[in-house]
Design a protein around this motif. Structure first.
Motif, short mmCIF file in Angstrom:
data_model
loop_
_atom_site.label_atom_id
_atom_site.label_comp_id
_atom_site.label_asym_id
_atom_site.label_seq_id
_atom_site.Cartn_x
_atom_site.Cartn_y
_atom_site.Cartn_z
N PRO A 149 -6.07 -4.54 1.36
CA PRO A 149 -5.75 -3.49 0.52
C PRO A 149 -5.10 -2.47 1.27
O PRO A 149 -5.47 -1.87 2.34
CB PRO A 149 -7.32 -3.23 0.27
N LEU A 150 -4.16 -1.85 0.35
CA LEU A 150 -3.20 -0.68 0.72
C LEU A 150 -3.36 0.29 -0.17
O LEU A 150 -3.44 0.14 -1.27
CB LEU A 150 -1.94 -1.10 1.15
N ALA A 151 -3.02 1.51 0.43
CA ALA A 151 -3.12 2.75 -0.51
C ALA A 151 -2.15 3.55 -0.42
O ALA A 151 -1.37 3.51 0.78
CB ALA A 151 -4.59 3.51 -0.62
N GLY A 152 -1.74 4.42 -1.14
CA GLY A 152 -0.50 5.67 -0.92
C GLY A 152 0.50 5.16 -0.90
O GLY A 152 1.19 3.85 -1.32
N ARG A 153 1.48 5.63 0.16
CA ARG A 153 2.80 4.99 0.22
C ARG A 153 2.84 3.52 0.96
O ARG A 153 3.81 3.00 0.87
CB ARG A 153 3.62 6.12 1.18
N ALA A 154 1.61 3.23 1.65
CA ALA A 154 1.68 2.08 2.21
C ALA A 154 1.75 0.90 1.06
O ALA A 154 2.08 -0.18 1.45
CB ALA A 154 0.30 1.88 2.93
N ARG A 155 1.68 1.30 -0.24
CA ARG A 155 1.84 0.22 -1.20
C ARG A 155 3.19 -0.38 -1.30
O ARG A 155 3.42 -1.50 -1.85
CB ARG A 155 1.51 0.58 -2.68
N GLU A 156 4.34 0.35 -0.94
CA GLU A 156 5.41 -0.28 -0.65
C GLU A 156 5.66 -1.22 0.21
O GLU A 156 6.24 -2.17 -0.01
CB GLU A 156 6.58 0.71 0.08
N MET A 157 4.62 -1.47 1.15
CA MET A 157 4.55 -2.69 1.84
C MET A 157 4.29 -3.94 1.06
O MET A 157 4.74 -5.07 1.52
CB MET A 157 3.64 -2.74 3.25
N ARG A 158 3.44 -3.79 0.10
CA ARG A 158 2.91 -4.98 -0.63
C ARG A 158 4.29 -5.68 -1.50
O ARG A 158 4.33 -6.65 -1.63
CB ARG A 158 2.10 -4.38 -1.77
N VAL A 159 5.28 -4.48 -1.97
CA VAL A 159 6.48 -5.16 -2.64
C VAL A 159 7.31 -5.97 -1.73
O VAL A 159 7.61 -6.95 -2.04
CB VAL A 159 7.15 -3.74 -2.99
N ILE A 160 7.34 -5.32 -0.42
CA ILE A 160 8.09 -6.33 0.54
C ILE A 160 7.58 -7.67 0.77
O ILE A 160 7.93 -8.75 0.64
CB ILE A 160 8.20 -5.61 1.93
N ALA A 161 6.09 -7.57 0.99
CA ALA A 161 5.18 -8.91 1.02
C ALA A 161 5.56 -9.97 -0.15
O ALA A 161 5.66 -11.13 0.13
CB ALA A 161 3.92 -8.67 1.46
#
Length: 845
Positions: A220-232
């Motif tokens: 689980p990621l929150a905030g700006r770290a959600r950008e990483m989910r897009v990449i994955a």
């Protein structure tokens, strides 16, 4: 076409808080201006970045550095990073260099973080070597400080940089260490897993890549770290496409693209658009693919993303080439090559060069010389990467990815025949094929026999293919042997080269498709029978039931053999190879499972007419011949290791023990008596005992069960059966042979008198990946292996007659000649070819 992998490197910059004793108004003003600058940069436009730099500069003007070093550092680093985003790398590096002393005064981890940012700028600027040096320096500082919070990011960044520099072995090592070093369920772990997945994809392991991406997406990621989910998500989509799951791939691509657009991630959206275009292209929708590639290219140009632009240009050029417009393709690909060289990505550059070469061949006025030069440089670049591929399985995958380039390189040289002459054209074309064949195995042989085979490893651009290939052929034909080499990559043509002892070299283009014929031969010749020395291979790609194969099988075995002989043995070739002359066969693809001994030539099978020997490549044959022969000069084989009918282990396919083999026990006893050595049978023939004697044996004979697997995921599980003991399970596998350093050998000959020991996963570049390859890699000079389930009684007779002719017959013979005579004698008693044509001699004479 290449994908654009999405990598995200998280960097830990010191968080900033007001420091006690500082004026609140000064700090508050700086923080407010800093936040305004962040918001401006988040607009992801050129104007937004300009505004951000202006606002951060104002913040620094109201905050004297002596008041808050950490805040000053943070603001200046943001400004430098934005200069890099604007492609102003000089300003970015200058500012970061000035910040090193300030960072060092705060804490070591902060200096390491600055170095990490500097390395990232160097990477963006197309200087991967400088980036690696900075990553190393940052790692040294982080380790010395005993502060491991930055370690996962540094390790992961180093892995990506090593991959970009063409060193996948080091890249994987760093990538795995980054995952281990990352805290559980953290953004660091997510980033490390995502980057590890991209490394697996580059090495040709989409299944491992998908597992890494799925594990990352579970965090689980929150905030700006959600950008990483897009990449994955985007990377998982690419892995699923590689696994043949296009519908799932489209779903993940679209979900990632929607999220990227909502979050204003312009670069990620451009990359995802390009990779979605690749799915359109693979699905036969070139118009949709071209539109996606062009949209991605426009966006990437606006962002100044040089590596991404190079890939997008290559993709656009590839569509034009497929669409019959090679001139437009050349324009795009030439620019892609220039940019790829600038960023220092040799594997991408090699792929671009291969497309460039194909475009030169397909022009209205083809330029085969320019095409050959492009393929030449591509091969050299790929070889430089493969040598750093690390484990053998990774090198094999890299070699396989490069094989089409060597085949096209050969076509370019064949097209040059009117300009350079038929012999030079044929030699150079064969040399081009050789550069793509069994290269991972050749790497292993060179590692084992350092310096012995330098002649066969020269892959510098511009190396004289004609001279190198001529030298190889003269070495291999010196004893009166003819060499026949094949290229079966083209869908409806088989290329056949012949080199004879008189120096003549010729090539034929034979119309016809081999895979269906080879599969039909497997059906008609490789049936199981009572006493066969294996269960049938659990998975074998050559036995897929296709309608074309069924039609051939219905014609009967003799018809299939005749059709195969007509395709692989042109009449002019046979006219130049007289009866009795030894023939070295160098197969490719499905040719590797054809029983040449059974192919009809006039009134006789080829294996009765001529002694036959096989090798995965010319270079492997020459390297095997260069190895010392412990049975030369009349040695009697007293140092032999002979095994027959061991106490059987469990068959992994059935869960029950393999059946005992009475004839194998008698065969082994007869062979051991002839070799003046003891025989291991029953419970004494343990895997531990065999392992302990392999390295010292001058000759190895294993009469037992064998089992081969025909898929990449199980190729290392192919095995020979031995007696289990308290240490080993009795199944000696390819993986164990390859991985155990104690299992090196120097045997003159290894005989695997068992089923299917000459087959495995059939690769275009490496050939059959199974037991024969493992034994050659570990030092055996030659091996005798089988293509199918050999019957027990006729195999016993064949082996006894082989040793009689080879070691102490009335007319002593070489191995190939001895095998020929033995097969002829068995054929008189057992006419069916499956009794006598399944065994092959591979390697040295």
């Amino acid at each position: 076409m290449r994908i654009i992998p999405l990598c995200l490197l998280t960097a830990c910059i010191a968080t900033t808080h007001p420091v006690a004793g500082q004026p609140r108004t000064t700090v508050d003003s700086a923080l407010a201006l800093g936040a305004a600058g962040d918001a401006a940069r988040d607009r992801a436009t050129a104007a937004g970045r300009d505004d951000a730099i202006r606002l951060w500069t104002q913040a620094l003007e109201v905050l004297p550095p002596s008041h808050s070093p950490a805040l000053t550092l943070s603001l200046r680093l943001r400004r430098a990073a934005t200069h890099a985003e604007q492609r102003d790398f000089a300003s970015a590096m200058r500012e970061m260099e000035e910040l090193r002393p300030l960072a060092r005064g705060i804490r070591p981890r902060t200096e390491a973080s600055v170095l990490l940012q500097m390395a990232h700028v160097q990477k963006l600027a197309g200087r991967p070597g400088a980036a690696v040096a900075l990553y190393r320096e940052a790692l040294a500082i982080a380790r010395a400080s005993e502060d491991d919070r930055l370690l996962p990011t540094l390790l992961s960044a180093m892995g990506v940089a090593q991959s970009d520099a063409g060193r996948p072995d080091s890249a994987l090592d760093y990538g795995r260490r980054a995952v281990v070093a990352s805290p559980g369920a953290s953004a660091d772990l997510h980033s490390a897993l995502n980057n590890l997945g991209t490394l697996f994809e580059r090495l040709g392991y989409p299944d491992s890549a998908a597992a890494a991406y799925r594990r990352a997406l579970a965090i689980p990621l929150a905030g700006r770290a959600r950008e990483m989910r897009v990449i994955a998500m985007g990377n998982l989509a690419e892995a699923l496409a590689g696994l043949g799951m296009p519908d799932s791939a489209v779903w993940y691509y679209q979900a990632a693209l929607d999220s990227a657009r909502q979050m204003g991630l312009a670069n990620a959206a451009a990359v995802l658009t390009s990779n979605l275009g690749r799915l359109h292209e693979a699905g036969g929708r070139p118009r949709e693919a071209l539109a996606a590639y062009q949209a991605s290219l426009a966006s990437l140009r606006a962002q100044g993303d040089t590596p991404g632009i190079a890939v997008a240009l290559h993709n656009v050029g590839g569509v034009h080439l497929s669409d019959g417009d090679p001139d437009s393709a050349l324009a795009y690909v030439a620019e892609a090559r220039r940019l790829s060289r600038a960023v220092g990505d040799p594997w991408s550059e090699a792929g671009i060069l291969a497309t460039l070469g194909m475009a030169q061949l397909r022009r209205r006025s083809p330029d085969p010389a320019a095409a050959a030069a492009a393929f030449d440089t591509a091969a050299a670049l790929r070889a430089s990467v493969r040598r750093h591929g690390g484990a053998d399985v990774f090198r094999m995958n890299l070699s396989e990815q490069a094989f089409d380039g060597s085949a096209a390189w050969a076509l370019a040289w064949l097209a040059r025949a009117p300009q350079v002459g038929a012999r030079r054209s044929a030699l150079a074309a064969l040399g081009a094929v050789e550069r793509g064949r069994a290269q991972a195995l050749l790497d292993l042989l060179q590692d084992a026999d350092a310096g012995t085979h330098a002649l066969f490893a020269d892959t510098l651009p511009g190396a004289d293919l004609e001279a190198r290939t001529d030298a190889l052929l003269r070495e291999l034909t010196r004893g009166g042997t003819a060499v026949v080499s094949y290229l079966a990559r083209h869908p409806d043509t088989v290329f056949v080269w012949l080199a004879t002892p008189d120096g003549d070299v010729r090539v034929w283009r034979q119309p016809g498709s081999l895979p269906d014929l080879a599969a039909a031969l497997r059906w008609t010749l490789a049936g199981s029978g009572r006493g066969a020395r294996a269960a049938f291979a659990v998975e074998d790609s050559m036995t897929l039931v296709r309608p074309a194969v069924q039609r051939l099988v219905a014609l009967g075995r003799d018809s299939v053999l005749a059709r195969t002989a007509a395709l692989l043995l042109p009449p002019d070739l046979l006219a130049r190879v007289p009866p009795g002359m030894e023939v070295l066969v160098v197969p490719n693809g499905a040719v590797g499972v054809v029983p040449f001994a059974a192919l009809p030539v006039d009134t006789l099978p080829l294996g009765v007419r001529n002694p036959l020997r096989y090798a995965p490549s010319l270079s492997i044959a020459a390297a095997a011949q260069a190895r010392p022969d412990p049975l030369a000069a009349g040695a009697d084989g007293a140092g032999a290791l002979v095994v027959g009918d061991p106490a059987m282990p469990v068959d992994p396919g059935t869960g029950q023990p393999f059946a005992p083999l009475a004839d194998a026990r008698e065969e082994a006893a007869a062979v051991a008596a002839r070799l003046h050595t003891a025989v291991l049978t029953g419970a004494a023939a343990t895997e531990s005992a065999v392992r302990g004697r392999l390295s010292g044996a001058t000759l190895v004979h294993l009469a037992t069960h064998g089992l081969a697997y025909g898929t990449a995921d199980r190729e290392r599980e192919s095995l020979v059966a031995l007696a289990p003991d308290g240490v080993h399970d009795g199944r000696l596998t390819v993986g164990e042979l390859m991985d155990d350093p104690a299992l090196g050998m120097h045997a003159s000959l290894v005989v695997l008198s068992a089923c299917e020991t000459g087959v495995g996963n059939l690769r275009m570049a490496e050939g059959s990946v199974g037991l024969q390859r493992a034994l050659l890699a570990r030092g055996a000079r030659s091996v005798i292996v089988s293509l199918w389930q050999v019957p027990d009684a006729s195999t016993r007779m064949l082996m006894e007659r082989f040793y009689a002719h080879w070691l102490d017959g009335a007319r002593p013979a070489g191995k190939a000649e001895a095998l020929r005579w033995a097969q002829e004698e068995v054929r008189r008693e057992y006419p069916d070819p499956r009794h006598w044509a399944g065994f092959q001699l591979v390697g040295a004479p």
